[in-house]
Design a protein around this motif. Structure first.
Motif, PDB file in Angstrom:
ATOM      1  N   TYR A  72       0.742  -1.086  -0.095  1.00 14.02           N
ATOM      2  CA  TYR A  72       0.026  -0.010   0.106  1.00 14.02           C
ATOM      3  C   TYR A  72       0.845   1.108  -0.009  1.00 14.02           C
ATOM      4  CZ  TYR A  72      -3.274   3.738   0.998  1.00 14.02           C
ATOM      5  OH  TYR A  72      -3.872   4.771   0.906  1.00 14.02           O
ATOM      6  N   THR A  73       1.874   1.247   0.786  1.00 15.92           N
ATOM      7  CA  THR A  73       2.759   2.507   0.817  1.00 15.92           C
ATOM      8  C   THR A  73       3.465   2.645  -0.575  1.00 15.92           C
ATOM      9  OG1 THR A  73       4.250   1.159   2.060  1.00 15.92           O
ATOM     10  CG2 THR A  73       2.921   2.652   3.394  1.00 15.92           C
ATOM     11  N   SER A  74       3.963   1.642  -1.074  1.00 15.60           N
ATOM     12  CA  SER A  74       4.542   1.500  -2.396  1.00 15.60           C
ATOM     13  C   SER A  74       3.500   2.115  -3.272  1.00 15.60           C
ATOM     14  CB  SER A  74       5.105   0.503  -2.797  1.00 15.60           C
ATOM     15  OG  SER A  74       6.057  -0.170  -1.944  1.00 15.60           O
ATOM     16  N   LEU A  75       2.280   1.706  -3.561  1.00 18.31           N
ATOM     17  CA  LEU A  75       1.138   2.301  -4.167  1.00 18.31           C
ATOM     18  C   LEU A  75       1.063   3.649  -4.119  1.00 18.31           C
ATOM     19  CD1 LEU A  75      -0.952   1.571  -6.621  1.00 18.31           C
ATOM     20  CD2 LEU A  75      -2.433   0.793  -4.541  1.00 18.31           C
ATOM     21  N   ALA A  76       0.792   3.997  -2.779  1.00 18.91           N
ATOM     22  CA  ALA A  76       0.545   5.467  -2.323  1.00 18.91           C
ATOM     23  C   ALA A  76       1.399   6.562  -2.932  1.00 18.91           C
ATOM     24  CB  ALA A  76       0.254   5.474  -0.918  1.00 18.91           C
ATOM     25  N   VAL A 104       4.432   3.152   9.105  1.00 20.17           N
ATOM     26  CA  VAL A 104       3.809   3.366   7.828  1.00 20.17           C
ATOM     27  C   VAL A 104       3.723   4.577   7.164  1.00 20.17           C
ATOM     28  CG1 VAL A 104       1.506   3.288   6.784  1.00 20.17           C
ATOM     29  CG2 VAL A 104       2.148   1.611   8.672  1.00 20.17           C
ATOM     30  N   TYR A 105       3.690   5.991   7.817  1.00 18.89           N
ATOM     31  CA  TYR A 105       3.642   7.046   7.761  1.00 18.89           C
ATOM     32  C   TYR A 105       5.080   7.423   6.953  1.00 18.89           C
ATOM     33  CZ  TYR A 105       3.516  12.215   7.492  1.00 18.89           C
ATOM     34  OH  TYR A 105       3.597  13.714   7.143  1.00 18.89           O
ATOM     35  N   GLU A 106       6.290   7.146   7.573  1.00 16.91           N
ATOM     36  CA  GLU A 106       7.415   7.318   7.135  1.00 16.91           C
ATOM     37  C   GLU A 106       8.178   6.571   5.966  1.00 16.91           C
ATOM     38  OE1 GLU A 106       9.596   9.609   8.333  1.00 16.91           O
ATOM     39  OE2 GLU A 106       8.322  10.345   9.883  1.00 16.91           O
ATOM     40  N   THR A 107       7.553   5.332   6.033  1.00 19.59           N
ATOM     41  CA  THR A 107       7.671   4.687   4.737  1.00 19.59           C
ATOM     42  C   THR A 107       7.122   5.082   3.562  1.00 19.59           C
ATOM     43  OG1 THR A 107       7.857   2.478   6.338  1.00 19.59           O
ATOM     44  CG2 THR A 107       7.512   2.144   3.932  1.00 19.59           C
ATOM     45  N   LYS A 108       5.927   5.482   3.579  1.00 20.36           N
ATOM     46  CA  LYS A 108       5.428   6.191   2.436  1.00 20.36           C
ATOM     47  C   LYS A 108       6.332   7.233   1.994  1.00 20.36           C
ATOM     48  CE  LYS A 108       2.439   9.259   1.951  1.00 20.36           C
ATOM     49  NZ  LYS A 108       2.592  10.870   1.294  1.00 20.36           N
ATOM     50  N   LYS A 109       6.626   8.099   2.913  1.00 23.16           N
ATOM     51  CA  LYS A 109       7.421   9.355   2.786  1.00 23.16           C
ATOM     52  C   LYS A 109       8.705   8.971   1.912  1.00 23.16           C
ATOM     53  CE  LYS A 109       7.950  12.160   6.127  1.00 23.16           C
ATOM     54  NZ  LYS A 109       8.412  12.421   7.387  1.00 23.16           N
ATOM     55  N   GLY A 110       9.366   7.824   2.512  1.00 21.07           N
ATOM     56  CA  GLY A 110      10.613   7.257   2.064  1.00 21.07           C
ATOM     57  C   GLY A 110      10.546   7.028   0.697  1.00 21.07           C
ATOM     58  N   TYR A 111       9.384   6.129   0.343  1.00 26.69           N
ATOM     59  CA  TYR A 111       9.260   5.709  -1.145  1.00 26.69           C
ATOM     60  C   TYR A 111       8.921   6.861  -1.935  1.00 26.69           C
ATOM     61  CZ  TYR A 111       8.558   0.917   0.875  1.00 26.69           C
ATOM     62  OH  TYR A 111       8.874  -0.320   1.655  1.00 26.69           O
TER      63      TYR A 111
END
Length: 461
Positions: free
Chosen positions: A264-268, A445-452
């Motif tokens: 999900y974080t990759s997709l977002a 979850v939030y930091e991972t999406k930012k990092g991606y």
């Protein structure tokens, strides 16, 4: 070297963004308990953001130009998204790759039987599970039944509050003295993981009347016969929605977070990024939990074939351009890591463990014991990632999967590394990994999406 807990760094605005992202993530978990459901969800999100089916582009003879967005689906169980960059594709792509399959139980092809006026469905567990964790839980059945005439019947039983649920029964503690002395992997045998499916007999039937009633219900509700199980894909998963966890609601508890939290974080992140210099890619694949095998796993040629089609539509295809594109790409193998659990501290090496609330996790290598089966990322690649994350204020940490001699695990990283591209494992720390209910930190979850997002935008700068 110790990382700070990022909760202490957030502004009110960031907390609001964090909560918004995690709410959408829980919706994804609820809607996507199987690979087919995750793929359908991803396609729906992508189309809202202007992505086109690559098959339509090819069929209509259209050319792809910088800024175009396309996706391709593989057998309804894997999906890949691309946004075409301004640079020639042979210079490489920025790739996020995760898997959308999770440990579960699958219904066998000849599953229905009756024993002592109870009807059961026989199952075969999928992926690495502790079998004893799957008894006495409320379970749901998701999937499809394909009839011999080609008609598809979608199945989802156990998620609506009006639906019945199912379970694997367990022996009462009063009679379980001998069973309690068995090893954990023998307390429940794989062939004993059968679903209790019914108990009411069909009036007028003398033999296997309960099974007959079950078949009558299936015929009435879904229009299927017993033989239709032969061409069905039915997955047994925990029933119920993902929930906020902890008195502070700082965590998420839900099924399938390995690896749907990274999916999900990759997709977002992919859908957030716009106007990239280099082509970006988000790849969500099946079968990682059983070795990435089969036509929908990472070992198949689906990804390579799709990139070839992409190059052709962009007017850039040659065999050499394809090889250069893959070799020059940079990838985050987006997969979860084991969060440090003080209850089981002896399994971890504290200096090299992942912790809740300290950001996205990088595993330079995975594998087991002597790095068997591992992708071991180059130091130069890790240094580049460190630089762009630090410049962008993204919290991250590094870890190994437990103590060296205790166990280990693998991802799709080593498969993609075969092309010669730089790959490193990176994702979210998880407690209860591979259990029916897993736990993650909202902050991670939030930091991972930012990092991606940062990776997609800046890795080639």
């Amino acid at each position: 070297m110790e990382r700070k807990n990022v909760w202490n760094e957030y502004s009110k605005k960031e907390i609001k963004e964090l909560e918004k992202l995690n709410k959408k993530y829980r919706e994804f978990l609820d809607a996507g308990k199987t690979e087919r459901e995750c793929t359908a969800f991803a396609v729906k999100m992508a189309e809202k953001e202007g992505y086109r089916d690559l098959r339509d582009v090819i069929a209509e003879g259209d050319s792809l130009v910088p800024g175009d967005k396309v996706y391709a689906v593989n057998m309804k169980k894997s999906v890949v998204l691309f946004q075409i960059g301004r640079q020639p594709m042979e210079k490489g792509m920025a790739i996020l790759g995760a898997h959308i399959d999770s440990p579960r139980m699958d219904i066998k092809q000849n599953p229905l039987y009756e024993d002592t006026e109870l009807a059961y469905l026989d199952t075969h567990y999928y992926g690495g599970i502790k079998k004893y964790q799957w008894v006495t839980l409320p379970l749901a059945i998701h999937g499809v039944i394909i009839k011999s005439d080609g008609e598809t019947v979608d199945v989802c039983i156990g998620e609506d509050e009006k639906d019945p649920v199912f379970c694997v029964t367990d022996l009462l503690i009063h009679l379980a003295h001998e069973r309690m002395e068995k090893k954990a992997d023998k307390v429940i045998e794989g062939e004993a993981l059968d679903i209790l499916f019914g108990s009411q007999p069909l009036k007028g039937e003398e033999k296997d009347a309960v099974a007959a009633n079950v078949l009558a219900i299936l015929k009435k509700k879904y229009g299927v016969e017993e033989e239709d199980f032969l061409s069905a894909e039915l997955e047994v998963v925990p029933a119920g929605k993902a929930r906020e966890s902890g008195i502070d609601a700082s965590m998420i508890m839900g099924y399938g977070q390995d690896d749907r939290v990274c999916a999900y974080t990759s997709l977002a992140a992919m859908l957030e990024v716009e106007d990239t210099e280099f082509t970006t890619c988000c790849l969500l694949v099946d079968k990682e939990e059983v070795g990435s095998v089969g036509a929908t796993g990472m070992r198949s040629n689906f990804f390579e074939n799709t990139v070839a089609e992409l190059l052709a539509c962009a007017g850039q295809y040659t065999e050499l351009a394809l090889r250069r594109c893959l070799a020059n790409s940079k990838m985050l193998s987006s997969d979860v890591s084991a969060a440090y659990d003080p209850t089981y501290a002896s399994a971890y090496e504290k200096k090299n463990a992942a912790y809740f609330g300290r950001g996205m996790v990088f595993n330079k290598f995975t594998g087991s014991r002597g790095k068997s089966g591992s992708n071991d990322a180059n130091a130069e690649f890790m240094a580049r990632i460190r630089g762009i994350l630090q410049d962008s204020g993204v919290a991250y940490q590094t870890a190994e999967l437990g103590k060296v001699d205790i166990g280990g695990g693998g991802t799709i990283a080593y498969i993609m590394a075969l092309y010669g591209m730089d790959v490193i494992d990176c994702g979210v720390a998880v407690l209860n990994m591979h259990a029916p209910w897993e736990v993650t930190s909202k902050a991670d979850v939030y930091e991972t999406k930012k990092g991606y997002v940062v990776f997609l935008e800046k890795i080639f700068e």
